[in-house]
Scaffold this motif. Structure first.
Motif, PDB file in Angstrom:
ATOM      1  N   UNK A  59       4.598  -2.580  -6.666  1.00 36.35           N
ATOM      2  CA  UNK A  59       3.196  -2.437  -7.019  1.00 36.35           C
ATOM      3  C   UNK A  59       2.796  -0.979  -6.863  1.00 36.35           C
ATOM      4  N   UNK A  60       1.902  -0.541  -7.725  1.00 33.58           N
ATOM      5  CA  UNK A  60       1.488   0.854  -7.714  1.00 33.58           C
ATOM      6  C   UNK A  60      -0.006   0.957  -8.003  1.00 33.58           C
ATOM      7  N   UNK A  61      -0.625   1.982  -7.421  1.00 33.33           N
ATOM      8  CA  UNK A  61      -2.036   2.278  -7.685  1.00 33.33           C
ATOM      9  C   UNK A  61      -2.115   3.725  -8.141  1.00 33.33           C
ATOM     10  N   UNK A 102      -7.056  10.189   1.204  1.00 36.48           N
ATOM     11  CA  UNK A 102      -7.435   9.274   2.281  1.00 36.48           C
ATOM     12  C   UNK A 102      -7.639   7.853   1.748  1.00 36.48           C
ATOM     13  N   UNK A 103      -8.241   7.732   0.559  1.00 34.37           N
ATOM     14  CA  UNK A 103      -8.421   6.403  -0.050  1.00 34.37           C
ATOM     15  C   UNK A 103      -7.069   5.768  -0.349  1.00 34.37           C
ATOM     16  N   UNK A 104      -6.119   6.575  -0.842  1.00 31.62           N
ATOM     17  CA  UNK A 104      -4.772   6.061  -1.143  1.00 31.62           C
ATOM     18  C   UNK A 104      -4.072   5.638   0.131  1.00 31.62           C
ATOM     19  N   UNK A 105      -4.183   6.442   1.194  1.00 27.17           N
ATOM     20  CA  UNK A 105      -3.565   6.092   2.467  1.00 27.17           C
ATOM     21  C   UNK A 105      -4.189   4.835   3.043  1.00 27.17           C
ATOM     22  N   UNK A 106      -5.499   4.679   2.896  1.00 23.99           N
ATOM     23  CA  UNK A 106      -6.180   3.483   3.389  1.00 23.99           C
ATOM     24  C   UNK A 106      -5.697   2.241   2.643  1.00 23.99           C
ATOM     25  N   UNK A 107      -5.558   2.372   1.310  1.00 23.94           N
ATOM     26  CA  UNK A 107      -5.063   1.241   0.511  1.00 23.94           C
ATOM     27  C   UNK A 107      -3.653   0.858   0.929  1.00 23.94           C
ATOM     28  N   UNK A 145      -6.645   0.033  -7.419  1.00 25.81           N
ATOM     29  CA  UNK A 145      -6.091  -1.108  -6.697  1.00 25.81           C
ATOM     30  C   UNK A 145      -4.614  -1.221  -7.054  1.00 25.81           C
ATOM     31  N   UNK A 146      -3.848  -1.797  -6.154  1.00 20.44           N
ATOM     32  CA  UNK A 146      -2.427  -1.985  -6.424  1.00 20.44           C
ATOM     33  C   UNK A 146      -2.236  -2.998  -7.539  1.00 20.44           C
ATOM     34  N   UNK A 147      -1.304  -2.685  -8.438  1.00 18.93           N
ATOM     35  CA  UNK A 147      -1.043  -3.561  -9.572  1.00 18.93           C
ATOM     36  C   UNK A 147       0.458  -3.683  -9.770  1.00 18.93           C
ATOM     37  N   UNK A 148       0.900  -4.861 -10.118  1.00 21.43           N
ATOM     38  CA  UNK A 148       2.306  -5.075 -10.434  1.00 21.43           C
ATOM     39  C   UNK A 148       2.598  -4.849 -11.905  1.00 21.43           C
TER      40      UNK A 148
END
Length: 190
Positions: A137-139, A180-185, A151-154
């Motif tokens: 999964x990637x965002x 920071x948003x990416x690290x939080x996700x 959001x993470x998506x497959x």
């Protein structure tokens, strides 16, 4: 499981110290001299030879050292994720959750020898996505003003399509907040 299983052929090298030991023992011959024939072997005092024990112990250590070197060069790996990733694309392979952060500030519209920087960023996104496997999964985070939250998506193809539509945007961008948003996700994932 080993990364370089062909290096396990080096385990055969553990026999080399044994061969050297046996060849070294063959040099010495027992010579009976004069009074030796009068000593009865049964009445002769028997002493335990500490040298023999030390010799065999040293041989075992040498063989173990060669064996451990061969195993270390084969690079053993423990697959601790195999039970947790049974539902992944390929059995035994762990799933990946990744966040890609792309700067979409106006400076990405600058053109240099390799083309526009945003085009280079698009190619980098596609290259990263090409290494992903089924079940990963990637965002995609676009560091731009008023960018929608990622959001993470497959669905890697949808993320690739979104990545190919990235454009430089005028205005102030906060890359640190986007990271920071990416690290939080990613921190909320397993």
């Amino acid at each position: 499981m080993f990364e370089n299983a062909h290096m396990l052929a080096g385990l055969g090298g553990a026999v080399v110290p044994l061969v050297i030991h046996l060849l070294g023992r063959a040099r010495y011959q027992s010579v009976e001299w004069g009074a030796m024939m009068f000593i009865d072997a049964a009445t002769a005092p028997r002493f335990r030879d500490p040298g023999r024990f030390r010799e065999w112990t040293l041989l075992a250590v040498r063989m173990a050292a060669v064996s451990l070197l061969a195993v270390a060069l084969a690079r053993p790996v423990i697959d601790s994720m195999s039970s947790a990733s049974a539902g992944a694309g390929s059995a035994g392979e762990p799933r990946v959750a990744a966040a890609i952060v792309v700067d979409c500030s106006a400076s990405m519209g600058y053109e240099d020898v390799a083309g526009e920087r945003i085009d280079q960023a698009r190619r980098a996104v596609l290259q990263i996505l090409s290494t992903m496997k089924r079940g990963d999964r990637v965002a995609l985070f676009a560091a731009a003003p008023a960018a929608p939250p990622a959001e993470l998506s497959g669905d890697l193809q949808a993320v690739a399509a979104r990545g190919s539509e990235l454009k430089p945007v005028a205005g102030a961008t906060d890359i640190a907040a986007t990271i920071e948003s990416a690290a939080d996700l990613l921190g909320r994932q397993e």
